[in-house]
Design a protein around this motif. Structure first.
Motif, PDB file in Angstrom:
ATOM      1  N   PHE A  89      38.813  38.539  43.231  1.00  0.00           N
ATOM      2  CA  PHE A  89      39.670  37.731  44.111  1.00  0.00           C
ATOM      3  C   PHE A  89      38.847  36.770  44.977  1.00  0.00           C
ATOM      4  CE2 PHE A  89      42.440  41.572  43.584  1.00  0.00           C
ATOM      5  CZ  PHE A  89      43.494  40.934  42.950  1.00  0.00           C
ATOM      6  N   ARG A  90      37.588  36.562  44.634  1.00  0.00           N
ATOM      7  CA  ARG A  90      36.711  35.792  45.524  1.00  0.00           C
ATOM      8  C   ARG A  90      37.132  34.339  45.673  1.00  0.00           C
ATOM      9  NH1 ARG A  90      34.383  35.631  40.574  1.00  0.00           N
ATOM     10  NH2 ARG A  90      33.054  33.842  39.990  1.00  0.00           N
ATOM     11  N   GLU A 108      37.855  44.877  52.097  1.00  0.00           N
ATOM     12  CA  GLU A 108      37.605  43.696  52.924  1.00  0.00           C
ATOM     13  C   GLU A 108      38.861  43.432  53.744  1.00  0.00           C
ATOM     14  OE1 GLU A 108      36.764  40.553  50.202  1.00  0.00           O
ATOM     15  OE2 GLU A 108      35.057  41.579  49.273  1.00  0.00           O
ATOM     16  N   TYR A 109      38.676  43.073  55.011  1.00  0.00           N
ATOM     17  CA  TYR A 109      39.823  42.815  55.884  1.00  0.00           C
ATOM     18  C   TYR A 109      39.549  41.530  56.658  1.00  0.00           C
ATOM     19  CZ  TYR A 109      43.791  44.154  58.929  1.00  0.00           C
ATOM     20  OH  TYR A 109      44.992  44.220  59.591  1.00  0.00           O
ATOM     21  N   TYR A 110      40.337  40.509  56.348  1.00  0.00           N
ATOM     22  CA  TYR A 110      40.201  39.216  57.020  1.00  0.00           C
ATOM     23  C   TYR A 110      41.414  39.019  57.921  1.00  0.00           C
ATOM     24  CZ  TYR A 110      36.798  38.630  53.308  1.00  0.00           C
ATOM     25  OH  TYR A 110      35.737  38.817  52.453  1.00  0.00           O
ATOM     26  N   LYS A 170      48.082  30.369  44.447  1.00  0.00           N
ATOM     27  CA  LYS A 170      48.435  30.361  45.871  1.00  0.00           C
ATOM     28  C   LYS A 170      49.708  29.552  46.116  1.00  0.00           C
ATOM     29  CE  LYS A 170      47.361  28.940  50.491  1.00  0.00           C
ATOM     30  NZ  LYS A 170      46.628  28.018  51.382  1.00  0.00           N
ATOM     31  N   LEU A 196      45.535  42.982  48.264  1.00  0.00           N
ATOM     32  CA  LEU A 196      45.153  42.628  46.906  1.00  0.00           C
ATOM     33  C   LEU A 196      44.566  43.831  46.181  1.00  0.00           C
ATOM     34  CD1 LEU A 196      43.330  39.232  47.693  1.00  0.00           C
ATOM     35  CD2 LEU A 196      45.751  39.594  47.149  1.00  0.00           C
ATOM     36  N   SER A 249      41.599  43.179  50.778  1.00  0.00           N
ATOM     37  CA  SER A 249      41.287  43.332  49.366  1.00  0.00           C
ATOM     38  C   SER A 249      40.562  44.662  49.192  1.00  0.00           C
ATOM     39  CB  SER A 249      40.406  42.166  48.891  1.00  0.00           C
ATOM     40  OG  SER A 249      40.216  42.215  47.488  1.00  0.00           O
ATOM     41  N   VAL A 295      44.404  39.189  55.250  1.00  0.00           N
ATOM     42  CA  VAL A 295      44.188  39.568  53.854  1.00  0.00           C
ATOM     43  C   VAL A 295      43.328  40.823  53.788  1.00  0.00           C
ATOM     44  CG1 VAL A 295      43.252  38.883  51.616  1.00  0.00           C
ATOM     45  CG2 VAL A 295      44.345  37.176  53.072  1.00  0.00           C
ATOM     46  N   THR A 304      36.960  43.830  44.215  1.00  0.00           N
ATOM     47  CA  THR A 304      37.368  42.728  45.095  1.00  0.00           C
ATOM     48  C   THR A 304      36.747  41.408  44.656  1.00  0.00           C
ATOM     49  OG1 THR A 304      35.519  43.209  46.599  1.00  0.00           O
ATOM     50  CG2 THR A 304      37.620  44.266  47.097  1.00  0.00           C
ATOM     51  N   LYS A 336      43.686  33.624  53.043  1.00  0.00           N
ATOM     52  CA  LYS A 336      43.367  33.915  54.446  1.00  0.00           C
ATOM     53  C   LYS A 336      43.537  32.700  55.351  1.00  0.00           C
ATOM     54  CE  LYS A 336      38.302  33.384  54.483  1.00  0.00           C
ATOM     55  NZ  LYS A 336      37.023  34.098  54.656  1.00  0.00           N
ATOM     56  N   THR A 350      41.107  34.888  47.668  1.00  0.00           N
ATOM     57  CA  THR A 350      41.083  35.396  49.045  1.00  0.00           C
ATOM     58  C   THR A 350      40.863  34.283  50.075  1.00  0.00           C
ATOM     59  OG1 THR A 350      40.388  37.619  48.396  1.00  0.00           O
ATOM     60  CG2 THR A 350      39.898  36.953  50.640  1.00  0.00           C
TER      61      THR A 350
END
Length: 285
Positions: free
Chosen positions: A44-45, A20-22, A266, A33, A59, A57, A41, A52, A48
């Motif tokens: 990390f829901r 995933e790429y944000y 965080k 991550l 993952s 981010v 992934t 972001k 993330t």
């Protein structure tokens, strides 16, 4: 690539890797991550979406987990998984990243910091595995038996998703159907068990103390006080052996810190990155 342009699957180091790429509209810094064993992934829901807000981010589903390829030819050593992540980040032209790894992902993150120290600005180790030895030779030999993957499937089926989750969180009330299905879903594909058989064979021991002492990357260790999977004493040893490290211990928290305390994680990460040590005062370690 998805319609929302946030999920990708590319071939890296001979294996298809899902990630995933944000992309943040203004941030220049990127968080990467890496999840733990038998995870993805999905773990990390909760973290993330928080990261972001301030960073780009990425993952990654480490092969053979999640939506990444479950190859029976790929070498699943931590060193090779680390090289795979490095090659993926090279393809994305990324440098000076922040690298966070949970459990097994923490050990792979340490491998990356050792192999390519200039890639990582700072590391965050979330209940990172450490000091585990190579799989015993007789277990490795058993992995060559035909249909050994069915024994792995049977073992995981018997232990059950809920029982495994109860072992990794402090407050079992947080376990719900969404959580159980999210951790179960990748194991509905039988190919994962064949890949795990290969992983048992390829798995080398964790980094040695001399290896750890060579890592100069600043690292923040975040641990759950009630971690039953990777106990707090492992984190204390890592803090001692990593020359440039700090440690945070979270009360009322087990092994699954990204799920259990995402807001606190965080805030500690931001303080660490910004060089603010106030949040670290009075913490064990």
């Amino acid at each position: 690539m998805s319609d929302k342009d946030t999920t990708y699957r590319v071939n890296v180091n001979g294996v298809d890797v899902f990630y995933e790429y944000y992309r943040h509209p203004y941030a220049k810094e990127t968080f990467v991550l890496l999840h733990g064993f038998l995870s993805s992934t999905f773990s990390f829901r909760h973290l993330t979406p928080l990261l972001k807000q301030d960073f780009n981010v990425i993952s990654i589903d480490l092969p053979p987990f999640g939506n990444s390829e479950k190859s029976n030819k790929f070498i699943y050593s931590y060193e090779n998984l680390g090289k795979t992540v490095i090659k993926l980040l090279d393809q994305l032209n990324l440098q000076d990243i922040y690298l966070a790894g949970h459990s097994m992902g923490g050990q792979i993150a340490l491998n990356i910091m050792k192999m390519k120290p200039d890639l990582v600005q700072k590391g965050i180790l979330l209940c990172s595995s450490g000091y585990l030895k190579r799989m015993k030779w007789h277990v490795s030999m058993l992995s060559y038996i035909p249909f050994f993957h069915l024994y792995i499937k049977l073992w995981l089926t018997r232990s059950g998703v809920r029982k495994n989750l109860e072992n990794v969180v402090h407050d079992i009330q947080m376990i719900n159907d969404e959580m159980m299905f999210g951790y179960l879903k990748p194991f509905l594909d039988d190919d994962i068990f064949k890949a795990l058989t290969r992983m048992i064979r390829d798995r080398e021991g964790d980094l040695t103390v001399p290896d750890l002492k060579e890592i100069q990357t600043p690292c923040l260790l975040i641990w759950g006080k009630h971690d039953r999977v990777v106990p707090l004493n492992v984190g204390e040893r890592l803090k001692k052996d990593l020359p440039n490290s700090q440690m945070i211990v979270l009360d009322e928290t087990g092994h699954l810190v990204p799920e259990e305390k995402p807001e606190e994680v965080k805030q500690h990460i931001l303080s660490f990155i910004q060089g603010n040590n106030k949040v670290l005062e009075g913490q064990p370690g």
